[in-house]
Motif scaffolding. Structure first.
Motif, PDB file in Angstrom:
ATOM      1  N   ALA A 119      -3.202 -17.248  -0.226  1.00  0.00           N
ATOM      2  CA  ALA A 119      -2.183 -18.056  -0.832  1.00  0.00           C
ATOM      3  C   ALA A 119      -2.715 -19.280  -1.257  1.00  0.00           C
ATOM      4  O   ALA A 119      -3.266 -19.958  -0.334  1.00  0.00           O
ATOM      5  CB  ALA A 119      -1.078 -18.009  -0.093  1.00  0.00           C
ATOM      6  N   GLU A 120      -2.498 -19.476  -2.469  1.00  0.00           N
ATOM      7  CA  GLU A 120      -2.805 -20.900  -2.912  1.00  0.00           C
ATOM      8  C   GLU A 120      -1.735 -21.968  -2.856  1.00  0.00           C
ATOM      9  O   GLU A 120      -0.531 -21.570  -3.237  1.00  0.00           O
ATOM     10  CB  GLU A 120      -3.436 -20.608  -4.521  1.00  0.00           C
ATOM     11  CG  GLU A 120      -3.652 -22.270  -5.071  1.00  0.00           C
ATOM     12  CD  GLU A 120      -3.726 -22.181  -6.657  1.00  0.00           C
ATOM     13  OE1 GLU A 120      -4.834 -22.746  -7.117  1.00  0.00           O
ATOM     14  OE2 GLU A 120      -3.038 -21.472  -7.216  1.00  0.00           O
ATOM     15  N   ARG A 121      -1.879 -22.959  -2.216  1.00  0.00           N
ATOM     16  CA  ARG A 121      -0.811 -23.988  -2.076  1.00  0.00           C
ATOM     17  C   ARG A 121      -0.486 -24.837  -3.355  1.00  0.00           C
ATOM     18  O   ARG A 121      -1.414 -25.386  -3.953  1.00  0.00           O
ATOM     19  CB  ARG A 121      -1.391 -24.903  -0.909  1.00  0.00           C
ATOM     20  CG  ARG A 121      -0.315 -25.832  -0.273  1.00  0.00           C
ATOM     21  CD  ARG A 121      -0.519 -26.696   0.886  1.00  0.00           C
ATOM     22  NE  ARG A 121      -0.588 -25.877   2.007  1.00  0.00           N
ATOM     23  CZ  ARG A 121      -1.218 -26.241   3.241  1.00  0.00           C
ATOM     24  NH1 ARG A 121      -1.491 -27.320   3.149  1.00  0.00           N
ATOM     25  NH2 ARG A 121      -1.185 -25.295   4.177  1.00  0.00           N
ATOM     26  N   ILE A 122       0.708 -24.922  -3.628  1.00  0.00           N
ATOM     27  CA  ILE A 122       0.952 -25.789  -4.806  1.00  0.00           C
ATOM     28  C   ILE A 122       2.082 -26.831  -4.393  1.00  0.00           C
ATOM     29  O   ILE A 122       2.743 -26.522  -3.167  1.00  0.00           O
ATOM     30  CB  ILE A 122       1.674 -24.866  -6.025  1.00  0.00           C
ATOM     31  CG1 ILE A 122       2.818 -23.884  -5.446  1.00  0.00           C
ATOM     32  CG2 ILE A 122       0.442 -23.892  -6.451  1.00  0.00           C
ATOM     33  CD1 ILE A 122       3.386 -23.317  -6.463  1.00  0.00           C
ATOM     34  N   ASN A 123       2.328 -27.764  -5.243  1.00  0.00           N
ATOM     35  CA  ASN A 123       3.518 -28.710  -4.716  1.00  0.00           C
ATOM     36  C   ASN A 123       4.789 -28.183  -5.395  1.00  0.00           C
ATOM     37  O   ASN A 123       4.865 -27.225  -6.240  1.00  0.00           O
ATOM     38  CB  ASN A 123       2.764 -30.120  -5.117  1.00  0.00           C
ATOM     39  CG  ASN A 123       2.405 -30.231  -6.408  1.00  0.00           C
ATOM     40  OD1 ASN A 123       3.131 -29.444  -7.356  1.00  0.00           O
ATOM     41  ND2 ASN A 123       1.906 -31.528  -6.938  1.00  0.00           N
ATOM     42  N   ALA A 124       5.541 -29.198  -5.189  1.00  0.00           N
ATOM     43  CA  ALA A 124       6.927 -28.882  -5.957  1.00  0.00           C
ATOM     44  C   ALA A 124       6.708 -28.873  -7.398  1.00  0.00           C
ATOM     45  O   ALA A 124       7.543 -27.888  -8.154  1.00  0.00           O
ATOM     46  CB  ALA A 124       8.097 -30.094  -5.662  1.00  0.00           C
ATOM     47  N   ALA A 125       5.826 -29.202  -8.302  1.00  0.00           N
ATOM     48  CA  ALA A 125       6.129 -29.170  -9.590  1.00  0.00           C
ATOM     49  C   ALA A 125       5.034 -28.085  -9.934  1.00  0.00           C
ATOM     50  O   ALA A 125       4.741 -27.947 -11.324  1.00  0.00           O
ATOM     51  CB  ALA A 125       5.116 -30.785 -10.269  1.00  0.00           C
ATOM     52  N   GLY A 126       4.350 -27.432  -8.992  1.00  0.00           N
ATOM     53  CA  GLY A 126       3.747 -26.028  -9.180  1.00  0.00           C
ATOM     54  C   GLY A 126       2.217 -26.341  -9.436  1.00  0.00           C
ATOM     55  O   GLY A 126       1.373 -25.552  -9.838  1.00  0.00           O
ATOM     56  N   GLU A 127       1.849 -27.590  -9.170  1.00  0.00           N
ATOM     57  CA  GLU A 127       0.324 -28.129  -9.243  1.00  0.00           C
ATOM     58  C   GLU A 127      -0.602 -27.591  -7.954  1.00  0.00           C
ATOM     59  O   GLU A 127       0.112 -27.835  -6.890  1.00  0.00           O
ATOM     60  CB  GLU A 127       0.096 -29.369  -9.461  1.00  0.00           C
ATOM     61  CG  GLU A 127       1.048 -29.892 -10.702  1.00  0.00           C
ATOM     62  CD  GLU A 127       1.261 -31.674 -10.786  1.00  0.00           C
ATOM     63  OE1 GLU A 127       1.262 -32.051 -11.743  1.00  0.00           O
ATOM     64  OE2 GLU A 127       1.234 -32.032  -9.536  1.00  0.00           O
ATOM     65  N   PRO A 128      -1.525 -26.923  -8.191  1.00  0.00           N
ATOM     66  CA  PRO A 128      -2.625 -26.673  -7.016  1.00  0.00           C
ATOM     67  C   PRO A 128      -2.780 -27.929  -6.212  1.00  0.00           C
ATOM     68  O   PRO A 128      -3.167 -28.832  -6.613  1.00  0.00           O
ATOM     69  CB  PRO A 128      -3.670 -26.161  -7.625  1.00  0.00           C
ATOM     70  CG  PRO A 128      -3.431 -25.500  -9.096  1.00  0.00           C
ATOM     71  CD  PRO A 128      -2.270 -26.604  -9.519  1.00  0.00           C
ATOM     72  N   VAL A 129      -2.625 -27.730  -5.011  1.00  0.00           N
ATOM     73  CA  VAL A 129      -3.138 -28.687  -3.891  1.00  0.00           C
ATOM     74  C   VAL A 129      -4.074 -28.017  -2.867  1.00  0.00           C
ATOM     75  O   VAL A 129      -4.152 -28.578  -1.884  1.00  0.00           O
ATOM     76  CB  VAL A 129      -2.060 -29.212  -3.260  1.00  0.00           C
ATOM     77  CG1 VAL A 129      -0.927 -30.063  -4.147  1.00  0.00           C
ATOM     78  CG2 VAL A 129      -0.973 -28.297  -2.479  1.00  0.00           C
ATOM     79  N   GLY A 130      -4.634 -26.924  -2.930  1.00  0.00           N
ATOM     80  CA  GLY A 130      -5.768 -26.395  -2.256  1.00  0.00           C
ATOM     81  C   GLY A 130      -5.037 -24.894  -1.662  1.00  0.00           C
ATOM     82  O   GLY A 130      -3.980 -24.446  -1.854  1.00  0.00           O
ATOM     83  N   GLN A 131      -6.009 -24.442  -0.854  1.00  0.00           N
ATOM     84  CA  GLN A 131      -5.954 -22.901   0.006  1.00  0.00           C
ATOM     85  C   GLN A 131      -4.812 -23.158   0.943  1.00  0.00           C
ATOM     86  O   GLN A 131      -4.527 -24.546   1.392  1.00  0.00           O
ATOM     87  CB  GLN A 131      -7.186 -22.661   0.499  1.00  0.00           C
ATOM     88  CG  GLN A 131      -7.293 -21.212   1.110  1.00  0.00           C
ATOM     89  CD  GLN A 131      -7.087 -20.247  -0.080  1.00  0.00           C
ATOM     90  OE1 GLN A 131      -7.606 -20.594  -1.205  1.00  0.00           O
ATOM     91  NE2 GLN A 131      -6.970 -18.858   0.314  1.00  0.00           N
ATOM     92  N   CYS A 132      -4.042 -22.085   1.011  1.00  0.00           N
ATOM     93  CA  CYS A 132      -2.890 -22.271   1.957  1.00  0.00           C
ATOM     94  C   CYS A 132      -3.542 -22.082   3.618  1.00  0.00           C
ATOM     95  O   CYS A 132      -4.662 -22.223   3.769  1.00  0.00           O
ATOM     96  CB  CYS A 132      -1.905 -20.960   1.712  1.00  0.00           C
ATOM     97  SG  CYS A 132      -0.548 -21.028   2.775  1.00  0.00           S
ATOM     98  N   GLU A 133      -2.608 -22.025   4.508  1.00  0.00           N
ATOM     99  CA  GLU A 133      -2.959 -21.870   5.978  1.00  0.00           C
ATOM    100  C   GLU A 133      -3.801 -20.849   6.057  1.00  0.00           C
ATOM    101  O   GLU A 133      -4.141 -19.917   5.378  1.00  0.00           O
ATOM    102  CB  GLU A 133      -1.832 -21.912   6.826  1.00  0.00           C
ATOM    103  CG  GLU A 133      -0.717 -20.825   6.600  1.00  0.00           C
ATOM    104  CD  GLU A 133       0.505 -21.083   6.891  1.00  0.00           C
ATOM    105  OE1 GLU A 133       0.754 -20.654   8.331  1.00  0.00           O
ATOM    106  OE2 GLU A 133       1.285 -21.558   6.592  1.00  0.00           O
ATOM    107  N   PHE A 134      -4.509 -20.842   7.251  1.00  0.00           N
ATOM    108  CA  PHE A 134      -5.591 -19.862   7.641  1.00  0.00           C
ATOM    109  C   PHE A 134      -5.171 -18.495   7.858  1.00  0.00           C
ATOM    110  O   PHE A 134      -4.132 -18.148   8.162  1.00  0.00           O
ATOM    111  CB  PHE A 134      -6.042 -20.426   8.997  1.00  0.00           C
ATOM    112  CG  PHE A 134      -7.346 -19.686   9.712  1.00  0.00           C
ATOM    113  CD1 PHE A 134      -7.174 -18.576  10.708  1.00  0.00           C
ATOM    114  CD2 PHE A 134      -8.605 -19.770   9.238  1.00  0.00           C
ATOM    115  CE1 PHE A 134      -8.229 -17.998  10.962  1.00  0.00           C
ATOM    116  CE2 PHE A 134      -9.680 -19.316   9.778  1.00  0.00           C
ATOM    117  CZ  PHE A 134      -9.407 -18.368  10.618  1.00  0.00           C
TER     118      PHE A 134
END
Length: 325
Positions: A119-134
């Motif tokens: 899973a790719e982590r995104i912020n409230a605005a839908g912008e990528p902020v990096g890979q999700c947890e392990f």
């Protein structure tokens, strides 16, 4: 009957609900139903416009918010398909998610009950902020079981699960904000998860989500889950109600320390060392560090090396776990 039931539980009509629903309905593979569990919000199909009119959407209306575990279990009971895809109401599934998971599900044996992914982590605005947890590698069934006592071995929101597993192992309401972690620990004792290298979901990370707002409660639950997993795997009674009662009202750091002492007394050196480490992480200082050193020094000599490795390196390295991708 559909091949997959996508399960989404929500308790309010927020800005991320419609994008989450739309991402499911836009899947390239279409043999599914979307089970929407309205956990007491009173939202109606007409409130969702065209999304609510899609024939693949089935509703479960709960008159009041029964919590995440209760809503989850209600959705599982309503699901008709043999496989259930889990998803939070503020995340976004990739268009090929179900296609990739369904293809993988056709290749596994009965011992595999979960098909998960990245899973790719995104912020409230839908912008990528990096890979999700392990997430663990795809062929580490034994290590999945070992690691799941300490933390999530796979990303729950990307999971496609055999319905019979979810029925046999319902979410436990005593863990209102960590029921998925407790479920993973128990499910890993039943069989394996196949974890794909594909990014299947965009996981929304924002201040209003449960994992951010309920951190202390989640940490206390994690401490209990570690302890009862050790007891269960040793063939002992979990004594779950007793552990929850004794930790009630404690700070997260104090709860982890209490579990460290219990685990040391009951003979689980690595679990005791990890719990002591976690207590120190949450309440850094010489007092906690000194307590941890004394606890590990008092362990049986044969167990000390493993305990020190866990305390200094954490479960990923201490257990020899590798990540994906």
């Amino acid at each position: 009957m559909p091949a997959v039931s996508v399960l989404m539980v929500f308790h309010r009509d927020g800005p991320h609900l419609r994008p989450a629903i739309a991402s499911v309905l836009a899947q390239t593979w279409r043999d599914f139903e979307l089970v929407l569990v309205d956990n007491g919000s009173g939202l109606d199909a007409s409130d969702l416009g065209e999304l609510g009119q899609d024939a693949r959407v089935r509703w479960v209306h709960l008159p009041q918010n029964v919590g995440i575990p209760g809503g989850h279990n209600a959705g599982v009971a309503a699901a008709r398909a043999p496989w259930v895809a889990l998803m939070d109401y503020d995340d976004v599934s990739q268009p090929e998610r179900l296609a990739r998971q369904w293809a993988a599900a056709q290749t596994v044996g009965d011992d595999v009950g979960v098909i998960s992914g990245q899973a790719e982590r995104i912020n409230a605005a839908g912008e990528p902020v990096g890979q999700c947890e392990f997430s663990l590698g795809p062929d580490d069934a034994t290590r999945q079981r070992d690691y799941a006592a300490y933390a999530g071995a796979w990303v729950t929101q990307t999971s496609l699960v055999r319905r019979e597993w979810l029925t046999a192992l319902p979410y436990r309401e005593v863990f209102p904000f960590a029921a998925d972690l407790d479920w993973q620990a128990r499910a890993s004792e039943r069989g394996a998860a196949l974890i794909l290298p594909d990014v299947l979901l965009r996981y929304r990370w924002h201040d209003g989500q449960t994992t951010q707002a309920r951190r202390d409660e989640i940490e206390r639950s994690r401490a209990v889950i570690l302890l009862i997993s050790q007891r269960r795997r040793a063939g002992r009674d979990e004594r779950l109600a007793e552990a929850l009662a004794e930790l009630e009202g404690m700070s997260a750091a104090a709860a982890w320390w209490q579990v460290a002492e219990w685990a040391a007394t009951e003979g689980w050196a690595e679990a005791a060392a990890y719990a002591a480490r976690r207590s120190w992480v949450l309440e850094r200082g010489w007092r906690r560090a000194g307590q941890a050193v004394r606890l590990i020094a008092a362990l049986p000599a044969a167990a000390r090396a493993r305990a020190w490795r866990m305390a200094l390196r954490g479960p990923v390295r201490a257990l020899g776990v590798r990540g994906t991708p």
